[in-house]
Scaffold this active site. Structure first.
Site, PDB file in Angstrom:
ATOM      1  N   ARG A  44      -9.389  -8.208   3.784  1.00 41.08           N
ATOM      2  CA  ARG A  44      -8.285  -7.752   4.637  1.00 41.08           C
ATOM      3  C   ARG A  44      -8.328  -6.231   4.799  1.00 41.08           C
ATOM      4  O   ARG A  44      -8.192  -5.699   5.903  1.00 41.08           O
ATOM      5  CB  ARG A  44      -6.954  -8.181   4.014  1.00 41.08           C
ATOM      6  CG  ARG A  44      -5.689  -7.767   4.783  1.00 41.08           C
ATOM      7  CD  ARG A  44      -4.481  -8.276   4.002  1.00 41.08           C
ATOM      8  NE  ARG A  44      -3.209  -8.052   4.667  1.00 41.08           N
ATOM      9  CZ  ARG A  44      -2.389  -7.031   4.424  1.00 41.08           C
ATOM     10  NH1 ARG A  44      -2.754  -6.104   3.542  1.00 41.08           N
ATOM     11  NH2 ARG A  44      -1.239  -6.916   5.048  1.00 41.08           N
TER      12      ARG A  44
ATOM     13  N   GLN B  77       0.828  -1.205   0.000  1.00 41.20           N
ATOM     14  CA  GLN B  77       0.000   0.000   0.000  1.00 41.20           C
ATOM     15  C   GLN B  77       0.864   1.258   0.000  1.00 41.20           C
ATOM     16  O   GLN B  77       1.901   1.311   0.658  1.00 41.20           O
ATOM     17  CB  GLN B  77      -0.910  -0.022   1.232  1.00 41.20           C
ATOM     18  CG  GLN B  77      -2.156   0.788   1.067  1.00 41.20           C
ATOM     19  CD  GLN B  77      -3.243   0.346   2.019  1.00 41.20           C
ATOM     20  OE1 GLN B  77      -3.381  -0.832   2.308  1.00 41.20           O
ATOM     21  NE2 GLN B  77      -4.037   1.278   2.505  1.00 41.20           N
TER      22      GLN B  77
ATOM     23  N   SER C 278       4.067  -6.464   2.776  1.00 37.79           N
ATOM     24  CA  SER C 278       2.734  -6.387   3.383  1.00 37.79           C
ATOM     25  C   SER C 278       1.692  -6.993   2.444  1.00 37.79           C
ATOM     26  O   SER C 278       1.747  -8.197   2.147  1.00 37.79           O
ATOM     27  CB  SER C 278       2.415  -4.932   3.737  1.00 37.79           C
ATOM     28  OG  SER C 278       1.221  -4.831   4.463  1.00 37.79           O
ATOM     29  N   LEU C 279       0.758  -6.196   1.932  1.00 39.55           N
ATOM     30  CA  LEU C 279      -0.205  -6.674   0.939  1.00 39.55           C
ATOM     31  C   LEU C 279       0.478  -7.446  -0.187  1.00 39.55           C
ATOM     32  O   LEU C 279      -0.053  -8.434  -0.704  1.00 39.55           O
ATOM     33  CB  LEU C 279      -0.937  -5.467   0.350  1.00 39.55           C
ATOM     34  CG  LEU C 279      -1.532  -5.645  -1.053  1.00 39.55           C
ATOM     35  CD1 LEU C 279      -2.793  -6.456  -0.981  1.00 39.55           C
ATOM     36  CD2 LEU C 279      -1.752  -4.310  -1.713  1.00 39.55           C
TER      37      LEU C 279
ATOM     38  N   GLN D 123       1.267 -11.723   9.971  1.00 39.04           N
ATOM     39  CA  GLN D 123       1.772 -10.485   9.369  1.00 39.04           C
ATOM     40  C   GLN D 123       0.920  -9.270   9.733  1.00 39.04           C
ATOM     41  O   GLN D 123       1.430  -8.147   9.840  1.00 39.04           O
ATOM     42  CB  GLN D 123       1.801 -10.671   7.842  1.00 39.04           C
ATOM     43  CG  GLN D 123       2.392  -9.547   7.047  1.00 39.04           C
ATOM     44  CD  GLN D 123       1.594  -9.303   5.784  1.00 39.04           C
ATOM     45  OE1 GLN D 123       0.539  -8.676   5.819  1.00 39.04           O
ATOM     46  NE2 GLN D 123       2.090  -9.794   4.664  1.00 39.04           N
TER      47      GLN D 123
END
Length: 311
Positions: A116, A11, A91-92, A250
């Site tokens: 999510r 992101q 992350s994502l 995570q």
């Protein structure tokens, strides 16, 4: 062939117009966008190409948008015979990496990252949490500042260990602001409060992790075709079950990106390709290790350049 790793952005890399060049150039890319539209019940294509930016920046929209752009860029790389021997995502981006590794179906990943995004946004009311980037202090210094500023009522933690000198913190707004002020006093080169809608990768995300785990239990995670370096542990993984478990952990754990880059270096990787939106990860790798060739593929022009270099 050059020994290559694919890296997938998280992101913050989104922009209006993302993926449009691929969409116009390739029917397979159009089909992937249409599949995402159907799964989401939204016109993700129009949002990516035309915005508005404020709507694209909403976490529940940003996450499927970035994943879709990454996977169409991956498709175009593979159309030209470019493959990776291992992969990782920030992350994502770890969801994109698992699609790349054959563990997750694209459609399942789109569904999961929409959920999510919603779960993360709903875990903490807007205005309660915050995130800040601290540049110029070590991870140990930032960790100590976070310990000193945290209490039972107000916590702050390292959230993204992006490089030896770039640490992002997350938590309750007051504690994030306190650490930011103390970091400046200790000689940080730069401290920036980030324009995010929730404090990601800290204990405040626990409600989101619980909800995401329940959602992910419904999804089949296959064994991986190539290793993924996990965010939570910065270790190579080829197990579908461990991939699912790592994605859950995570949510509340720091992204261990500095260690991830070291794992990539230790595997003898000669080149990395940042696949999708932005140049954040390739920029971090350039500063981390000058021997690794760094590329980014987000449209047909950057694709052609990267293919020519890697072949």
């Amino acid at each position: 062939m050059v020994k290559t790793a694919f890296l997938f952005p998280g992101q913050g890399s989104q922009f209006v117009g993302m993926g449009q060049n691929f969409f116009e150039a390739d029917p397979g890319c159009r089909a992937l966008f249409e599949e995402a539209n159907d799964i989401l019940g939204d016109n993700l294509t129009e949002l990516c190409f035309q915005g508005p930016e404020e709507k694209l920046k909403l976490t529940e929209n940003t996450q499927p948008a970035l994943l879709t752009h990454s996977i169409i860029a991956l498709k175009r790389l593979r159309d030209h015979g470019i493959e990776s021997v291992l992969t990782a995502g920030h992350s994502l981006g770890e969801f994109s990496a698992l699609v790349c590794a054959g563990s997750l179906r694209f459609g399942d990943a789109v569904h999961l990252v929409r959920q999510r995004g919603r779960f993360m946004q709903e875990a903490v009311p807007v205005g309660v949490g915050a995130m800040a980037a601290i540049i110029g202090l070590s991870a140990e210094q930032v960790q100590q500042l976070c310990r000193n500023a945290s209490s039972e009522e107000s916590i702050v933690q390292p959230a993204n260990l992006n490089s030896p000198e770039q640490i992002v913190i997350a938590g309750h707004k007051a504690s994030v602001e306190a650490v930011s002020e103390q970091a400046r006093d200790q000689g940080a080169k730069k401290v920036v409060i980030l324009p995010v809608s929730a404090p990601f990768h800290c204990q405040l995300m626990e409600p989101a992790a619980v909800r995401l785990q329940a959602e992910m239990e419904k999804i089949d995670f296959k064994e991986l075709d190539i290793p993924v370096v996990t965010n939570a542990d910065a270790r190579l993984n080829t197990s579908g079950g461990q991939a699912r478990e790592s994605l859950v952990r995570q949510v509340c754990s720091p992204v261990r990106w500095t260690e991830t880059m070291q794992v990539i270096v230790d595997q003898g990787i000669e080149a990395i390709v940042e696949v999708g939106s932005g140049k954040v990860l390739s920029g971090l790798m350039k500063r981390f290790n000058k021997d690794i060739r760094c590329y980014q593929v987000g449209d047909e022009e950057s694709l052609a350049k990267t293919v020519a270099e890697l072949k």
